[in-house]
Design an enzyme around this catalytic site. Structure first.
Site, PDB file in Angstrom:
ATOM      1  N   SER A  12     -40.430  -9.851  57.679  1.00 32.40           N
ATOM      2  CA  SER A  12     -40.706  -8.415  57.615  1.00 32.40           C
ATOM      3  C   SER A  12     -41.815  -8.068  58.598  1.00 32.40           C
ATOM      4  O   SER A  12     -41.645  -8.246  59.797  1.00 32.40           O
ATOM      5  CB  SER A  12     -41.068  -8.024  56.177  1.00 32.40           C
ATOM      6  OG  SER A  12     -41.220  -6.624  56.061  1.00 32.40           O
ATOM      7  N   THR A  13     -42.970  -7.609  58.110  1.00 31.71           N
ATOM      8  CA  THR A  13     -44.060  -7.183  58.970  1.00 31.71           C
ATOM      9  C   THR A  13     -44.489  -8.306  59.905  1.00 31.71           C
ATOM     10  O   THR A  13     -44.788  -9.415  59.466  1.00 31.71           O
ATOM     11  CB  THR A  13     -45.275  -6.753  58.116  1.00 31.71           C
ATOM     12  OG1 THR A  13     -44.829  -5.847  57.113  1.00 31.71           O
ATOM     13  CG2 THR A  13     -46.331  -6.098  58.977  1.00 31.71           C
ATOM     14  N   HIS A  40     -36.686  -6.825  58.210  1.00 23.70           N
ATOM     15  CA  HIS A  40     -36.959  -5.463  57.749  1.00 23.70           C
ATOM     16  C   HIS A  40     -37.413  -4.616  58.939  1.00 23.70           C
ATOM     17  O   HIS A  40     -38.554  -4.747  59.389  1.00 23.70           O
ATOM     18  CB  HIS A  40     -38.063  -5.457  56.687  1.00 23.70           C
ATOM     19  CG  HIS A  40     -37.746  -6.249  55.476  1.00 23.70           C
ATOM     20  ND1 HIS A  40     -38.723  -6.684  54.595  1.00 23.70           N
ATOM     21  CD2 HIS A  40     -36.562  -6.689  54.969  1.00 23.70           C
ATOM     22  CE1 HIS A  40     -38.152  -7.352  53.610  1.00 23.70           C
ATOM     23  NE2 HIS A  40     -36.846  -7.371  53.814  1.00 23.70           N
ATOM     24  N   MET A 133     -44.483  -8.393  53.833  1.00 23.42           N
ATOM     25  CA  MET A 133     -45.056  -7.837  52.614  1.00 23.42           C
ATOM     26  C   MET A 133     -44.019  -7.826  51.497  1.00 23.42           C
ATOM     27  O   MET A 133     -42.831  -7.650  51.745  1.00 23.42           O
ATOM     28  CB  MET A 133     -45.542  -6.410  52.905  1.00 23.42           C
ATOM     29  CG  MET A 133     -46.312  -5.735  51.781  1.00 23.42           C
ATOM     30  SD  MET A 133     -46.793  -4.053  52.277  1.00 23.42           S
ATOM     31  CE  MET A 133     -47.750  -4.392  53.752  1.00 23.42           C
ATOM     32  N   ASP A 136     -39.410  -9.757  48.644  1.00 21.49           N
ATOM     33  CA  ASP A 136     -38.042  -9.995  49.106  1.00 21.49           C
ATOM     34  C   ASP A 136     -37.937 -11.409  49.667  1.00 21.49           C
ATOM     35  O   ASP A 136     -38.787 -11.862  50.422  1.00 21.49           O
ATOM     36  CB  ASP A 136     -37.660  -8.976  50.184  1.00 21.49           C
ATOM     37  CG  ASP A 136     -36.179  -9.003  50.505  1.00 21.49           C
ATOM     38  OD1 ASP A 136     -35.377  -9.319  49.591  1.00 21.49           O
ATOM     39  OD2 ASP A 136     -35.811  -8.694  51.655  1.00 21.49           O
TER      40      ASP A 136
END
Length: 201
Positions: A12-13, A40, A133, A136
């Site tokens: 993600s991030t 993401h 973050m 998931d």
């Protein structure tokens, strides 16, 4: 573990920066093993990210398309508005893009990819959980481990956000928790060791 048939990555991030590092590390084995990535990111940026990864790594990187056959030598990136999943079609393994509700507030969801890949590849699957973050990927990682696959997680110091990999590490699901730059080489060693054991047996 059994000789790996696929690698799945959840991130993600910080993902657009982390993915080229990992894929460069996987260069020695990527011709033998396909890589599927749940990232993401908004859909309008996914094509740009795929092109950037390919430019930086020299590895063929494409946006996943529904129904296409999964082949070694390619990295498949999730579109930003569909879940990326894996399915069997006869003797082939194919991509399924799902327009189902978000999981863990995410679409694409790492859990969807990891869970479906664990169902298809079982003990021949390697999972990589990178910076991000939230939670998931945790349930999907449990599915990989339950199926006999192996998982590695990124460490805190090299993560932009140590959320997703932290939960995997805290639950004891990862065989290793490593700096970003060491993950690719660790996976390559795991693949070579499994191939060596297979030849000896």
């Amino acid at each position: 573990m059994t000789r790996p048939a696929a690698i799945v990555i959840g991130v993600s991030t910080g993902g657009p920066q982390a993915l080229p590092v990992v894929l460069n590390g996987l260069a020695p084995i990527i011709a033998q093993v396909p890589v599927l990535i749940a990232l993401h990111i908004p859909p309008e940026f996914t094509r740009t990210v795929a092109a950037r990864i390919e430019t930086l790594t020299g590895q063929p990187t494409r946006l996943a398309e529904d129904g296409e056959t999964i082949l070694p030598g390619y990295a498949y990136l999730s579109p930003g508005d569909r879940h990326l999943s894996v399915a069997r079609k006869g003797e082939m393994t194919i991509i399924r893009l799902l327009d189902t509700p978000p999981e863990n507030f995410c679409k694409p969801s790492v859990d969807v990819l990891f869970r479906s890949a664990a169902d298809v590849f079982g003990a021949t699957l390697i999972g990589i959980v990178l910076t991000g973050m939230g939670s998931d990927g945790l349930a999907g990682t449990r599915a990989i481990v339950a199926a006999g696959g192996a998982v590695v997680a990124q460490d805190a110091a090299s993560s932009v956000v140590w959320g997703m990999p932290r939960l995997v590490a805290a639950e004891g699901l990862a065989l290793a928790v490593l700096p970003l730059k060491e993950i690719g080489a660790w996976v390559c060693r795991l693949v070579r060791q499994s191939q060596f054991r297979e030849k000896k047996s």
